[in-house]
Write an enzyme that holds these catalytic residues in place. Structure first.
Site, PDB file in Angstrom:
ATOM      1  N   CYS A  43       0.832  -1.214   0.000  1.00  0.00           N
ATOM      2  CA  CYS A  43       0.000   0.000   0.000  1.00  0.00           C
ATOM      3  C   CYS A  43       0.864   1.261   0.000  1.00  0.00           C
ATOM      4  CB  CYS A  43      -0.938  -0.008   1.207  1.00  0.00           C
ATOM      5  SG  CYS A  43      -2.279  -1.222   1.079  1.00  0.00           S
ATOM      6  N   CYS A  45       1.143  11.233   4.878  1.00  0.00           N
ATOM      7  CA  CYS A  45       0.807   9.903   5.392  1.00  0.00           C
ATOM      8  C   CYS A  45      -0.596   9.500   4.933  1.00  0.00           C
ATOM      9  CB  CYS A  45       0.883   9.916   6.916  1.00  0.00           C
ATOM     10  SG  CYS A  45       0.332   8.389   7.701  1.00  0.00           S
ATOM     11  N   CYS A  98     -10.912  60.821 -52.492  1.00  0.00           N
ATOM     12  CA  CYS A  98     -12.370  60.728 -52.552  1.00  0.00           C
ATOM     13  C   CYS A  98     -12.924  60.112 -51.274  1.00  0.00           C
ATOM     14  CB  CYS A  98     -12.780  59.882 -53.752  1.00  0.00           C
ATOM     15  SG  CYS A  98     -14.564  59.722 -53.942  1.00  0.00           S
TER      16      CYS A  98
END
Length: 529
Positions: free
Chosen positions: A145, A164, A290
């Site tokens: 884990c 943790c 013009c």
């Protein structure tokens, strides 16, 4: 040659302030000015290989002072951006518990350790003690884990602060390398080493491209803006990591770069020189006298007011159309756009001209150095053996030319209304602008004279002419140096100094140029790194 120098001497009364007559005094003043800013190196180059040593020295100092492990010391330093003084101040004023709590550190209490060998993440039971790992906070989970947790965090770029796995535990875990693959462990260690630079306000990577691998460490922690030269040769602003831009402040330079790169001035030009077709809204530019315009989409409109018209017209009028009321706001908008465009063009042209001159004078510098070396090898006169005078002049030309180029963006923002609209009255702004531009013009004139003299073929001159050239260059070099110094004093004391906002600090002027960072050595590291 002699006639030319005679004319130069006649001009000196107009270009040289009277106090410049004593050359030795001028050089002494320039050196004293530099010493006031820096008696010791203010920055260090830390190579990629030296990063570990630089970090280790700071870690050891914290470990010894607080009696903590290396992992704990690193976690504390990351929390306080590697500022040892700040870390010790919190410890002294608020105690160890507050210091640890803010950094996510927990003091391990053995009595809280569970006796059962069960992982509360995967719920596997009866694990051997070798299959589980306990962190400094006391929480223990199975290695599988932990490995998964560390792997995910490292790959997501969070290796510096892996927390943790326990619920509501903010403790930082620093034991990842023992539980992940060799490749991930190396990546994890790299995160920890690089945190010394990336989480440290006093250390920054050199912004060279491609990256040289060096970091620059600011030794003096006074918050002042400064410019530095890396050992790779790149000169840059330590505060914003842009190219050296003094006398511009970092904000001024950021705005100027954006203005040069974006389309803001293009929009101004379009506003002044084009009109939008009332049908398809495409911009149309007038090419003759013009006032009747015809868009590609076939729409006819009047140039004067922009309204759609019929096709029939003469040179002086359009059938069935007369311009409406005087549109005051549109005229004001047009005038404002024209004024902003003219102002930007004025300063950008001069900024760019000096940048271009720098590029040309880079070739001149190489040519001069080549000539000086050749002459020192082939001629016997003492002046050719000692040609530092011409190298000093070339370096002065480069420094002053760069200052001049960046002084134009400075003027653009200092006396515009984008940054300091409410800081000066119009009258005060005009007075200060005229005074500063007088200084700028005087510096510019002397820089151009310096550039002109350096273009002379001194390698073809006899000894007497070279000595005469040396005298003029030495004096003019000192003049330009003093003018640069006076410009900075004006900016710091008269222009930026009175402002309430402190965000427009500039790097100080150094007569000898931007400081080259010293080589890092572990024994010279200071506590506030």
């Amino acid at each position: 040659m002699d006639d030319e120098y005679m004319s130069l001497e006649e001009e000196e009364d107009n270009c040289y302030p009277s106090e410049f007559d004593d050359h030795d005094q001028m050089c002494s003043n320039a050196e004293e000015s530099d010493l006031q800013h820096s008696r010791e190196p203010t920055s260090q180059v830390i190579t990629k290989e030296a990063l570990v040593a630089a970090q280790k020295e700071v870690l050891v100092k914290v470990m010894e002072f607080l009696s903590v492990t290396e992992n704990q010391a690193r976690t504390l330093l990351i929390q306080y951006q590697w500022n040892v003084d700040k870390l010790f101040s919190v410890y002294t004023d608020q105690g160890k518990d507050v210091l640890f709590s803010r950094a996510g550190l927990t003091v391990f209490d053995p009595s809280l350790t569970k006796k059962t060998m069960k992982c509360d993440i995967c719920m596997e039971e009866d694990l051997s003690k070798y299959a589980m790992t306990r962190m400094e906070c006391g929480h223990r989970f199975c290695n599988d884990c932990w490995k998964e947790h560390f792997t995910v965090r490292i790959n997501e770029g969070e290796g510096k602060r892996i927390r943790c796995m326990a619920y509501k535990c903010n403790t930082i875990c620093d034991e990842a390398r023992q539980l992940v693959s060799t490749e991930l462990a190396e990546k994890f260690d790299r995160f920890l080493i690089e945190s010394y630079v990336e989480d440290n306000n006093m250390v920054k990577w050199c912004p060279s491209t491609p990256h040289c691998g060096n970091a620059i460490r600011n030794i003096k922690d006074d918050g002042d803006v400064d410019e530095v030269e890396c050992s790779c040769g790149l000169q840059f602003c330590f505060s914003c990591l842009s190219e050296s831009h003094s006398p511009c402040s970092c904000l001024m330079w950021k705005l100027w770069k954006k203005k040069c790169e974006d389309e803001s001035e293009t929009v101004n030009w379009m506003t002044v020189n084009t009109k939008l077709c009332p049908k398809c809204s495409k911009p149309i530019q007038k090419r003759d006298g013009c006032n009747h315009m015809t868009c590609k989409c076939g729409q006819h409109f009047c140039w004067l007011c922009g309204q759609a018209t019929g096709r029939d017209h003469s040179y002086s009028s359009i059938a069935g159309h007369s311009c409406g009321r005087y549109k005051e706001e549109k005229v004001r908008q047009l005038e404002r756009a024209q004024r902003d465009l003219d102002r930007y063009t004025h300063y950008h042209y001069r900024y760019k001209a000096h940048i271009d001159s720098l590029k040309l004078e880079d070739k001149l510098k190489k040519s001069i150095l080549k000539k000086a070396v050749l002459n020192s090898e082939t001629k016997d006169q003492k002046v050719f053996k000692e040609y530092s005078w011409i190298i000093d002049a070339v370096n002065r030309l480069f420094r002053s030319r760069r200052i001049l180029s960046y002084s134009y963006p400075f003027v653009f923002y200092m006396f515009g209304k984008e940054l300091f609209k409410d800081d000066m009255s119009d009258e005060e702004r005009n007075i200060k602008k005229n005074l500063f531009e007088d200084q700028q013009q005087q510096l510019e004139g002397n820089v151009e004279r310096l550039s002109k003299i350096l273009e002379e073929p001194f390698d073809e001159y006899d000894h007497e002419k070279v000595v005469e050239m040396m005298r003029h260059l030495t004096n003019l070099t000192a003049v330009v140096d003093n003018l640069c110094k006076e410009m900075y004093e004006c900016i710091e004391n008269e222009l930026l100094g009175p402002l309430i906002s402190g965000i427009h600090n500039i790097a100080p002027y150094r007569s000898k140029g931007i400081e080259q960072a010293a080589e890092f050595s572990a024994s010279s590291a200071c506590g506030s790194s």
